[in-house]
Scaffold this motif. Structure first.
Motif, PDB file in Angstrom:
ATOM      1  N   LYS A  64     -14.477   7.829 -63.826  1.00  0.00           N
ATOM      2  CA  LYS A  64     -13.372   6.889 -64.060  1.00  0.00           C
ATOM      3  C   LYS A  64     -13.526   6.050 -65.315  1.00  0.00           C
TER       4      LYS A  64
ATOM      5  N   ASP B 168     -16.305   8.507 -58.096  1.00  0.00           N
ATOM      6  CA  ASP B 168     -16.512   7.254 -58.808  1.00  0.00           C
ATOM      7  C   ASP B 168     -17.869   6.648 -58.453  1.00  0.00           C
TER       8      ASP B 168
ATOM      9  N   TYR C  13      -8.116   5.500 -50.289  1.00  0.00           N
ATOM     10  CA  TYR C  13      -7.592   5.085 -51.602  1.00  0.00           C
ATOM     11  C   TYR C  13      -8.015   6.124 -52.632  1.00  0.00           C
ATOM     12  N   GLY C  14      -7.356   6.117 -53.790  1.00  0.00           N
ATOM     13  CA  GLY C  14      -7.650   7.146 -54.795  1.00  0.00           C
ATOM     14  C   GLY C  14      -7.093   8.488 -54.321  1.00  0.00           C
TER      15      GLY C  14
ATOM     16  N   ASN D 152       0.212  -1.661 -55.355  1.00  0.00           N
ATOM     17  CA  ASN D 152      -0.621  -0.530 -54.969  1.00  0.00           C
ATOM     18  C   ASN D 152      -0.247  -0.148 -53.548  1.00  0.00           C
TER      19      ASN D 152
ATOM     20  N   GLY E 201      -3.410   3.623 -64.190  1.00  0.00           N
ATOM     21  CA  GLY E 201      -4.090   3.077 -63.023  1.00  0.00           C
ATOM     22  C   GLY E 201      -5.567   3.029 -63.301  1.00  0.00           C
ATOM     23  N   GLY E 202      -6.299   2.334 -62.425  1.00  0.00           N
ATOM     24  CA  GLY E 202      -7.750   2.278 -62.576  1.00  0.00           C
ATOM     25  C   GLY E 202      -8.177   1.614 -63.875  1.00  0.00           C
TER      26      GLY E 202
ATOM     27  N   ARG F 253     -18.888  -5.265 -55.537  1.00  0.00           N
ATOM     28  CA  ARG F 253     -18.923  -3.806 -55.616  1.00  0.00           C
ATOM     29  C   ARG F 253     -20.242  -3.390 -56.252  1.00  0.00           C
TER      30      ARG F 253
ATOM     31  N   PHE G 153      -2.836  10.774 -67.475  1.00  0.00           N
ATOM     32  CA  PHE G 153      -1.805  10.695 -66.438  1.00  0.00           C
ATOM     33  C   PHE G 153      -0.679  11.703 -66.648  1.00  0.00           C
TER      34      PHE G 153
ATOM     35  N   LYS H 186     -12.109  -4.274 -61.190  1.00  0.00           N
ATOM     36  CA  LYS H 186     -12.635  -5.383 -60.391  1.00  0.00           C
ATOM     37  C   LYS H 186     -14.132  -5.270 -60.132  1.00  0.00           C
TER      38      LYS H 186
ATOM     39  N   GLN I  85      -6.477  -1.195 -50.071  1.00  0.00           N
ATOM     40  CA  GLN I  85      -7.214  -1.490 -51.294  1.00  0.00           C
ATOM     41  C   GLN I  85      -8.723  -1.499 -51.041  1.00  0.00           C
ATOM     42  N   VAL I  86      -9.495  -1.209 -52.088  1.00  0.00           N
ATOM     43  CA  VAL I  86     -10.959  -1.255 -51.983  1.00  0.00           C
ATOM     44  C   VAL I  86     -11.414  -2.584 -51.368  1.00  0.00           C
ATOM     45  N   GLU I  87     -10.795  -3.679 -51.824  1.00  0.00           N
ATOM     46  CA  GLU I  87     -11.268  -5.011 -51.444  1.00  0.00           C
ATOM     47  C   GLU I  87     -10.627  -5.559 -50.172  1.00  0.00           C
TER      48      GLU I  87
ATOM     49  N   ARG J 239      -1.275   1.445 -50.962  1.00  0.00           N
ATOM     50  CA  ARG J 239      -2.379   2.001 -50.172  1.00  0.00           C
ATOM     51  C   ARG J 239      -3.243   0.857 -49.672  1.00  0.00           C
TER      52      ARG J 239
END
Ligand code: ADP
Ligand code: ADP
Ligand code: MG
Length: 664
Positions: free
Chosen positions: A629, A392, A82-83, A294, A163-164, A342, A192, A237, A298-300, A296
């Motif tokens: 970030k 990050d 991701y990212g 999104n 984003g972010g 996180r 962006f 998040k 995801q982080v979660e 991709r």
């Protein structure tokens, strides 16, 4: 199936992907920057290729170099994590042109979902519910202001390419619209490279609920249920859980089917997440609206893995290699409850300012045999590693699973208590505080939770002065005893043989000077007086890194770590640090001394709000910096006149660099 893949990412997600690849006997190639030459993800892979400098643009974003690395090592596919390049359609296209499989959706789907405004137009056609708003091409400020009036205040202006959590402005009333629009456009163009915005209704106390979807190359789609990511700071998040508390079967199906419709509309392939903003109505029902997709992993994603028992990276690899989805919708099931926290290098009490430093101590929760599948730690660092300003601020993710939400919550709190980090400021204690708020405990979730619970979340020291000071005193006594010879008359620790002897310790605790008084009684026992508590103090034999003490009516074993004059104390109920004061040395305020204003962390100068010659007053915003970030405003420590700006917007600065000069 692939025989070898390249992982075009770093940190925990690169390690996460490598773990599944290893389990599937797929060989892995890591890429790395200068700063990551010895990083965990490099060791997690079979081979590695150096990309360049530490800044992402010199390494993880250099896609020609990444494609060369894939060619040179014979990798057949690229996992973007991701990212970085994960949502870059040009990179996805270049992979295909180079004969490599991009483990993600087709470039056309990335592009279709890349801009929030365009994707909303598409979703409208596909019948997916949208937040009332304007997402047209015409960006005339007057038209946008009229649209805001039509939608009704408060409204949210969003950078279409954002984003972010960046590029968003809440506007309460028409009079503020023009200024908010201008500032949003400025941030959008800077961050962006595109200043197009959309305007939508600002949903009050909304929940963020997202649906994990998956598609294959044969046109099959499933949804792997929802995640509630309402607990946020700065629109980012903090805690994520699945399933979403209060979700009914009917609404789950409705949202799942809307998410699949969204994916189908762009011929999506692989793992994706459709984010919805959910309005909670007075009667307990909920309205959901499409926010963005999104494209991709995801982080979660681990909370979804925990409740479904599936490995989503395995699914990604299977789908990318052309296999059909492993399961059909009716074969998918929710099991228990999962929560992810996180863990970030940051300072919650200082507006979540990102922190950097060395992980001098990094102890993770015990994964006992029966817990092994219930506490999961996804990280990409080891003790001794540096948290650098280049990437990050997430250090690790802690994911727990329980049969109920209560069980998962208790397990997460226990796991956080066993997470000991020294050397870098983190949000670990803050996260424990959030778990204990009434709002979180009762699943009264919405994106304003942290704001609402401010009073119990900030500037708290969960472990009080008495226990912290007692630990620090015991630490000194133990060190003295170890150094002292057996002859009691030669001991320096205050033992006198006759009479009482008393000794003062000076500490700094929560920014204040505090004292502890230790008395050596005639019978050889100790008596401690600190923070309004007094009583006998005793301590036991000490395994390294621990203190066993008896004070204030309790016998406790505490984990302690020393860092110079600072003692870090970890107990089940919380952690604190206490500093032994050396009266001779006195540290001033490092960030604002004698008219110098220095960078509180390494990062990039985004803008100056003042110019030379301007008169400023205490607390006034002077400059904006960006690191990891996040944007941070630097404020004037006192009234004065700006003498000189020492950097230009866009400059990279080191921690402690002087940014501007102010004359009193
Ligand atoms: P989630 O996957 O839960 O939506 P984030 O929104 O925090 O998580 O983004 C995931 C990752 O994507 C981040 O860790 C970061 O690496 C990257 N990312 C997302 N948006 C941006 C952005 N605007 N600038 C830089 N990196 C971003
Ligand atoms: P990003 O690309 O930065 O993730 P999103 O559009 O997903 O941007 O929004 C991020 C967060 O901002 C959401 O999770 C939510 O907390 C908040 N948000 C977004 N849209 C709205 C809205 N219309 N009303 C209220 N809050 C919103
Ligand atoms: Mg989002």
């Amino acid at each position: 199936m692939f025989k070898k893949i390249l992982i075009a990412n770093r940190g925990e997600i690169a390690c996460r992907v490598a773990a599944t690849a290893r389990r599937m006997a797929i060989r892995t190639v890591a890429v790395y920057s200068d700063a990551d030459a010895h990083a965990n993800h490099v060791h997690a892979c079979d081979e590695s290729v150096h990309l360049g400098g530490s800044a992402p643009k010199d390494s993880y974003l250099r896609w020609e170099k990444i494609l060369e690395a894939a060619k040179a090592t014979g990798a057949q596919a690229v996992h973007p994590g991701y990212g970085f390049l994960s949502e870059n359609e040009d990179f996805a296209r270049a992979c295909a042109e180079a004969g490599l499989v991009f483990i993600g959706p087709p470039p056309s789907a990335i592009q279709a979902m890349g801009l929030k405004a365009e994707s909303k137009q598409l979703m409208e056609k596909a019948g997916v519910p949208l937040v009332p708003g304007y997402h047209g091409k015409d960006q005339d400020p007057e038209l946008l202001a009229r649209e805001a009036g039509r939608i009704g205040y408060p409204v949210l202006i969003k950078a279409s390419a954002g984003g972010g959590g960046k590029g968003m402005r809440v506007v309460e009333k028409a009079a503020d619209f023009a200024a908010a629009l201008a500032s949003c456009q400025r941030e959008a163009i800077n961050s962006f490279g595109d200043d197009a915005v959309l305007v939508e209704k600002y949903v009050q106390r909304p929940r963020h609920i997202e649906i994990q979807v998956f598609g294959d190359t044969q046109g099959h789609y499933v949804y792997l249920f929802e995640r509630d990511c309402s607990v946020q700071r700065r629109h980012q998040k903090v805690l994520e859980e699945a399933p979403a508390p209060g979700m009914t079967e009917a609404m789950r199906r409705e949202m799942g089917e809307a998410a699949v419709a969204a994916a189908r509309a762009v011929k999506y392939v692989g793992a994706g997440t459709v984010e919805f903003i959910v309005e909670q109505r007075g009667d307990g029902t909920m309205n959901f609206f499409f926010m963005e997709m999104n494209t991709r992993l995801q982080v979660e994603h681990p909370v979804t893995e925990a409740i479904t028992g599936l490995d989503l990276v395995e699914w990604q690899l299977r789908v990318a290699s052309g296999e059909p989805l492993p399961l059909k919708q009716e074969q998918l099931q929710i099991n228990g409850h999962a929560i992810e926290a996180r863990i970030c290098a940051e300072n919650p009490d200082n507006n979540f300012l990102p922190a950097t430093g060395t992980l001098r101590v990094y102890r993770k929760p015990q994964a006992t045999a029966f817990q092994r599948s219930r506490v999961r730690i996804d990280d990409g660092v080891r003790e001794g590693d540096t948290i650098s300003p280049f990437y990050d601020s997430m250090i690790a993710k802690l994911i727990v699973h329980g049969s109920t939400r209560e069980e998962a919550l208790a397990r997460l709190d226990a796991a956080l208590a066993q997470t000991h980090i020294v050397g870098v400021a983190t949000n670990v204690q803050f996260l424990r505080g959030v778990l204990r708020t009434d709002s979180f405990a009762h699943a009264n979730l919405d994106t304003a939770l942290i704001e609402r619970e401010r009073a119990v979340l900030f500037d708290r020291e969960p472990l009080g002065l008495p226990l912290a000071a007692a630990s620090a005193v015991v630490r000194v006594l133990v060190a003295e005893r170890a150094a002292a010879p057996a002859d009691p008359f030669a001991r320096r620790d205050g033992w006198r043989g006759f009479g009482e002897y008393q000794r003062r310790f000076d500490f700094e605790f929560r920014g204040e000077e505090r004292q502890a008084l230790l008395r050596y009684k005639r019978d050889g026992s100790l008596w401690l007086q600190v923070g309004g508590v007094e009583g006998p103090l005793a301590f036991g034999p000490l395994p390294a890194g621990q203190v066993e003490l008896q004070f204030d009516g309790l016998r406790r074993t505490l984990d302690v770590y020393e860092e110079g004059a600072t003692t870090h104390v970890f107990a089940p109920e919380g952690a604190s640090r206490i500093v032994a004061l050396d009266r001779l040395a006195h540290a001033g305020d490092a960030h604002a001394e004698g008219g110098r204003l220095t960078a509180p962390m390494p990062g990039k100068v985004v803008s100056f709000a003042v110019k030379a010659g301007d008169k400023v007053s205490r607390g006034q915003a002077l400059a904006v910096m960006e690191a990891m970030k996040m944007e941070h405003t630097i404020a004037a420590p006192a009234d004065g006149t700006v003498e000189e700006l020492l950097y230009l917007p866009g400059d990279q600065v080191a921690e402690g660099a002087e940014l501007l000069r102010i004359a009193a």
